[in-house]
Design a protein around this motif. Sequence first.
Motif, PDB file in Angstrom:
ATOM      1  N   ASN A   1       0.791  -1.209  -0.044  1.00  0.00           N
ATOM      2  CA  ASN A   1       0.143   0.033  -0.003  1.00  0.00           C
ATOM      3  C   ASN A   1       0.904   1.285   0.037  1.00  0.00           C
ATOM      4  O   ASN A   1       0.654   2.108  -0.912  1.00  0.00           O
ATOM      5  N   LYS A   2       1.708   1.319   0.820  1.00  0.00           N
ATOM      6  CA  LYS A   2       2.679   2.499   1.042  1.00  0.00           C
ATOM      7  C   LYS A   2       3.514   2.682  -0.352  1.00  0.00           C
ATOM      8  O   LYS A   2       3.815   3.900  -0.646  1.00  0.00           O
ATOM      9  N   ASN A   3       4.166   1.480  -0.768  1.00  0.00           N
ATOM     10  CA  ASN A   3       4.987   1.832  -2.114  1.00  0.00           C
ATOM     11  C   ASN A   3       3.834   2.170  -3.075  1.00  0.00           C
ATOM     12  O   ASN A   3       4.537   2.828  -4.190  1.00  0.00           O
ATOM     13  N   ALA A   4       2.627   1.690  -3.321  1.00  0.00           N
ATOM     14  CA  ALA A   4       1.865   2.109  -4.389  1.00  0.00           C
ATOM     15  C   ALA A   4       1.581   3.459  -4.193  1.00  0.00           C
ATOM     16  O   ALA A   4       1.544   4.201  -5.164  1.00  0.00           O
ATOM     17  N   ARG A   5       1.149   3.980  -3.064  1.00  0.00           N
ATOM     18  CA  ARG A   5       0.919   5.335  -2.824  1.00  0.00           C
ATOM     19  C   ARG A   5       2.223   6.469  -3.361  1.00  0.00           C
ATOM     20  O   ARG A   5       2.065   7.484  -3.859  1.00  0.00           O
ATOM     21  N   SER A   6       3.372   6.090  -2.788  1.00  0.00           N
ATOM     22  CA  SER A   6       4.547   6.731  -3.190  1.00  0.00           C
ATOM     23  C   SER A   6       5.167   6.665  -4.423  1.00  0.00           C
ATOM     24  O   SER A   6       5.889   7.470  -4.799  1.00  0.00           O
ATOM     25  N   GLY A   7       4.661   5.346  -5.309  1.00  0.00           N
ATOM     26  CA  GLY A   7       5.055   5.305  -6.595  1.00  0.00           C
ATOM     27  C   GLY A   7       6.662   4.870  -6.569  1.00  0.00           C
ATOM     28  O   GLY A   7       7.070   5.019  -7.760  1.00  0.00           O
ATOM     29  N   GLY A   8       7.093   4.354  -5.622  1.00  0.00           N
ATOM     30  CA  GLY A   8       8.543   4.024  -5.452  1.00  0.00           C
ATOM     31  C   GLY A   8       8.626   2.845  -4.605  1.00  0.00           C
ATOM     32  O   GLY A   8       7.449   2.198  -4.211  1.00  0.00           O
ATOM     33  N   VAL A   9       9.787   2.500  -3.930  1.00  0.00           N
ATOM     34  CA  VAL A   9      10.062   1.634  -2.904  1.00  0.00           C
ATOM     35  C   VAL A   9      10.260   2.282  -1.743  1.00  0.00           C
ATOM     36  O   VAL A   9      11.747   2.816  -1.592  1.00  0.00           O
ATOM     37  N   SER A  10       9.520   2.532  -0.749  1.00  0.00           N
ATOM     38  CA  SER A  10      10.021   3.135   0.406  1.00  0.00           C
ATOM     39  C   SER A  10       9.782   2.391   1.772  1.00  0.00           C
ATOM     40  O   SER A  10      10.295   2.809   2.511  1.00  0.00           O
ATOM     41  N   GLU A  11       9.421   1.174   1.429  1.00  0.00           N
ATOM     42  CA  GLU A  11       9.118   0.253   2.757  1.00  0.00           C
ATOM     43  C   GLU A  11       9.501  -1.257   1.989  1.00  0.00           C
ATOM     44  O   GLU A  11       8.573  -1.520   1.214  1.00  0.00           O
ATOM     45  N   GLY A  12      10.264  -2.005   2.663  1.00  0.00           N
ATOM     46  CA  GLY A  12       9.942  -3.674   2.422  1.00  0.00           C
ATOM     47  C   GLY A  12       9.197  -4.057   3.345  1.00  0.00           C
ATOM     48  O   GLY A  12       8.611  -3.611   4.243  1.00  0.00           O
ATOM     49  N   ALA A  13       9.319  -5.614   2.911  1.00  0.00           N
ATOM     50  CA  ALA A  13       8.184  -6.292   3.602  1.00  0.00           C
ATOM     51  C   ALA A  13       8.943  -7.625   4.204  1.00  0.00           C
ATOM     52  O   ALA A  13       7.947  -8.543   4.635  1.00  0.00           O
ATOM     53  N   SER A  14      10.325  -7.775   4.100  1.00  0.00           N
ATOM     54  CA  SER A  14      10.889  -9.035   4.553  1.00  0.00           C
ATOM     55  C   SER A  14      10.848  -9.106   5.994  1.00  0.00           C
ATOM     56  O   SER A  14      11.194  -8.269   6.639  1.00  0.00           O
ATOM     57  N   THR A  15      10.628 -10.356   6.567  1.00  0.00           N
ATOM     58  CA  THR A  15      10.648 -10.628   7.784  1.00  0.00           C
ATOM     59  C   THR A  15      12.395 -10.750   7.956  1.00  0.00           C
ATOM     60  O   THR A  15      12.794 -11.000   7.236  1.00  0.00           O
ATOM     61  N   LEU A  16      12.388 -11.052   9.437  1.00  0.00           N
ATOM     62  CA  LEU A  16      14.004 -11.324   9.897  1.00  0.00           C
ATOM     63  C   LEU A  16      14.410 -12.492   9.335  1.00  0.00           C
ATOM     64  O   LEU A  16      15.555 -12.730   9.017  1.00  0.00           O
ATOM     65  N   THR A  17      13.170 -13.624   9.339  1.00  0.00           N
ATOM     66  CA  THR A  17      13.451 -14.987   8.761  1.00  0.00           C
ATOM     67  C   THR A  17      13.894 -14.866   7.289  1.00  0.00           C
ATOM     68  O   THR A  17      14.793 -15.483   6.985  1.00  0.00           O
ATOM     69  N   GLN A  18      13.108 -14.249   6.572  1.00  0.00           N
ATOM     70  CA  GLN A  18      13.374 -13.998   5.248  1.00  0.00           C
ATOM     71  C   GLN A  18      15.001 -13.345   5.047  1.00  0.00           C
ATOM     72  O   GLN A  18      15.636 -13.715   4.033  1.00  0.00           O
ATOM     73  N   GLN A  19      15.188 -12.335   5.678  1.00  0.00           N
ATOM     74  CA  GLN A  19      16.600 -11.693   5.654  1.00  0.00           C
ATOM     75  C   GLN A  19      17.453 -12.482   5.929  1.00  0.00           C
ATOM     76  O   GLN A  19      18.721 -12.671   5.324  1.00  0.00           O
ATOM     77  N   TYR A  20      17.313 -13.468   6.921  1.00  0.00           N
ATOM     78  CA  TYR A  20      18.222 -14.464   7.402  1.00  0.00           C
ATOM     79  C   TYR A  20      18.676 -15.262   6.216  1.00  0.00           C
ATOM     80  O   TYR A  20      19.878 -15.567   5.764  1.00  0.00           O
ATOM     81  N   VAL A  21      17.701 -15.926   5.562  1.00  0.00           N
ATOM     82  CA  VAL A  21      17.744 -16.648   4.354  1.00  0.00           C
ATOM     83  C   VAL A  21      18.489 -16.184   3.236  1.00  0.00           C
ATOM     84  O   VAL A  21      19.371 -16.648   2.698  1.00  0.00           O
ATOM     85  N   LYS A  22      18.129 -14.823   3.092  1.00  0.00           N
ATOM     86  CA  LYS A  22      19.056 -14.137   2.005  1.00  0.00           C
ATOM     87  C   LYS A  22      20.574 -13.869   2.334  1.00  0.00           C
ATOM     88  O   LYS A  22      21.314 -14.199   1.549  1.00  0.00           O
ATOM     89  N   ASN A  23      20.902 -13.767   3.383  1.00  0.00           N
ATOM     90  CA  ASN A  23      22.100 -13.655   4.095  1.00  0.00           C
ATOM     91  C   ASN A  23      22.915 -14.944   4.018  1.00  0.00           C
ATOM     92  O   ASN A  23      24.039 -15.009   3.730  1.00  0.00           O
ATOM     93  N   VAL A  24      21.938 -16.319   4.068  1.00  0.00           N
ATOM     94  CA  VAL A  24      22.787 -17.536   4.014  1.00  0.00           C
ATOM     95  C   VAL A  24      23.226 -17.559   2.422  1.00  0.00           C
ATOM     96  O   VAL A  24      24.204 -18.305   2.347  1.00  0.00           O
ATOM     97  N   PHE A  25      22.243 -17.122   1.600  1.00  0.00           N
ATOM     98  CA  PHE A  25      22.751 -17.141   0.129  1.00  0.00           C
ATOM     99  C   PHE A  25      24.257 -16.517  -0.148  1.00  0.00           C
ATOM    100  O   PHE A  25      24.772 -16.764  -0.907  1.00  0.00           O
ATOM    101  N   VAL A  26      23.937 -15.086   0.351  1.00  0.00           N
ATOM    102  CA  VAL A  26      25.178 -14.173   0.231  1.00  0.00           C
ATOM    103  C   VAL A  26      26.341 -14.785   0.909  1.00  0.00           C
ATOM    104  O   VAL A  26      27.506 -14.855   0.275  1.00  0.00           O
TER     105      VAL A  26
END
Length: 757
Positions: A126-151
């Motif tokens: 909702n927030k990103n649609a209103r702003s027309g850009g990417v102003s807020e993410g939605a990844s949980t800590l768990t998702q961030q952790y998984v991404k960091n594992v791949f990194v």
Amino acid sequence: MPKKRSGGGLSPTQQAAKFLGVSVLAGAVMAGIALPAVGALGLAAKGSVESFDELPANLKTPPLSQRTTILDAEGGQIATVYSRDRTVVDLKDISPYMQKAIVAIEDSRFYEHGAVDLKGVLRALNKNARSGGVSEGASTLTQQYVKNVFVEEAGDDPTKVAQATQQTIGRKIRELKYAIQVEEELGKKKILENYLNITFFGQQAYGVEAAAQRYFSKPAKDLNLQEAALLAGIVQSPSRYDPVNDEAEAKKRRNTVIRRMAEVGDISQEQADEAAKSPLGLNVSQPKNGCITAVADASFFCDYVREVFLNDPVFGKTREARAKIWNQGGLTIRTTLSPQAQESVQASLDNHIDQSDSVAAAVTLVEPGTGKILGMGQSKPYGYGKNETEINYSVNHAMGGSNYGFPTGSTFKPFVAAAALEEGRPPTQEYSSPYEMPYPDPVQTCSGKPWMNQAGETVPNESESEVGPYRLKEAMALSVNTYFVQMVADIGLCPVMKMTDGLHVVQGSGEKLPEVPAVSLGSKGVAPLTMASAYAAFAARGMYCTPVAIESITQKIGNQQKSLEVPKSTCSRAMSEKTADTVNTLLQGVVDSGTGQEAGLTDRANAGKTGTTDERKNAWFVGYTPNLSGAVWVGSATQQVKMVGITIGGVPHDKVYGGSVPGPIWRDAMTGALSGKNSPSFSLVDIPDADRDRDEDEGGDGGDRDDNGNGDGGLIGGLIGGGDGGGNGGTEPDPSFSIPEGFIQGNGNGNGHGGRR
């Protein structure tokens, strides 16, 4: 009881189906991907669920790379090295403020939702649609952790890192499935612990422990509210919120975290207001990564340890496999380096040669009988600037040294002598030894094809006054070139090659020495470590031990610690004890009265050999006591500097000799390294010199005492007795001596047998 699913009892695929439509759309918006209307979304979601089911079921979590600590033989730290500066800690060793701060700012509903936060996704969409850009993410800590594992798994491979961080729906889908799995298997506390240990906090700090040390010089368990808030704020953008480079931006971000902690009830508003007013309170510790930071100027030894690890098959079948373990880190490497010896090595170098001199020096100390490297240093510091170098002058090229090592000059002659003694030549062996001569031919080789002096090469002695005949003892003390060339011509090259093979003497390139007579004069490049190890075999009465730098290694992986196998020194007999004892006697004469007098130690038995090469481009002293062997090389790494009319360490030299510069460096390095240590003696042999034999010639045969106490002239009588050629070789004993009469005097007639110069 089966474990409750964090997604409300739904299977991973059902959870994905429930959230994927929203997740994919949110991911698309956040990634800047334009999707058609809702109908298209349904198709995208359907296809994504099928792809989701095709993903592997388990996330293979790589061990987190950590720092490696290299220790000396007494447990003191030499250096820390790492591809990523990280120290893994348990959640109990992380400040509660830090735990709350990271959850508050990154995923405030962490303890309430499953792997995917539906409310968070909708809010971000909702927030990103209103702003027309990417102003807020939605990844949980768990998702961030998984991404960091791949990194983390991508390591330093830029292509893999890009794949692990690219903003695509496919990556979001992959993260989603694995996040669900992680939530089910680990639980919230373990996920939080893993997240805080894997996350990048800027300034080369991976994980909260390294970050706490970097920014505040304290452990993570001691972080206060405002310090924890600062670190939590950095995670979103380590470069933008770097407090070292932009305090103002970092403080704004820190205060945002503090406000958020108050909003979610982690702290009171009063605590928040007070913390927001406080300064950043940085107490930055500069990263100390790599051998360049080693203490006691042990950078080159540290680098050698690394090369041993990367080259020795004991640590893995391939270099790639070994590098993976090294980069993973978590190693504690206990080495053989003696702090006392290393300090002495560097102090001697600093006292005798300047960093800015046109030539350099390298010193390596090895323990006879064990192969342990106790010291390794050089005059040009480890580094990349002027008068610095990354090249380790003490070792072979494969281990970080120069391409070819350095010509050893006359320090090679003891190997020739040892080979001749093993072939049965007596220590009184004599050759004509003219001032200058052609290399004799033919000279036998191992291949059976003799060497021929087709180019008509000649070899001179150092001085025109050096004219034979000479015996081995004199020739070694005076370093007479033509003597040793004649010795090689006499015994052939193959015995010399066998001797150097047994002593593991190879060129700096790793290649075997060539079968040519000039090798007897040290014409080929060899590394100081190779020379110190070879001479250690003389000290150990003929036993050669391969050099070793590592005593033990343990590796920490997570909370588990294991010991790794390390390479051991292999000892083998290179020559007989009698040969080694004879060489020790010969080389003791070099420091007592020969070319190495400036190197001699006054308080303990010692022996050694000087060496100087053509045009004085290299000067050496290699020597030893019964319990320590050391090699010193002085010269130009590029082999361009002739050490004539040169100033070294502030001292002018008309000509540099092995005894004039390397000798005193060796003496001082050995003196300090051996201070307070035992002072054993060599097992020496009696080698008659020319003067004694002249007297023997005049006084008789010098025979041993027979059963009746009579000899052909008496052992001592024959050496010091009077008489002309065939006369009575005995002398009257001094009445004060209790030595048996026949040992000193004899009745027989001397034959004038032993008297040559």
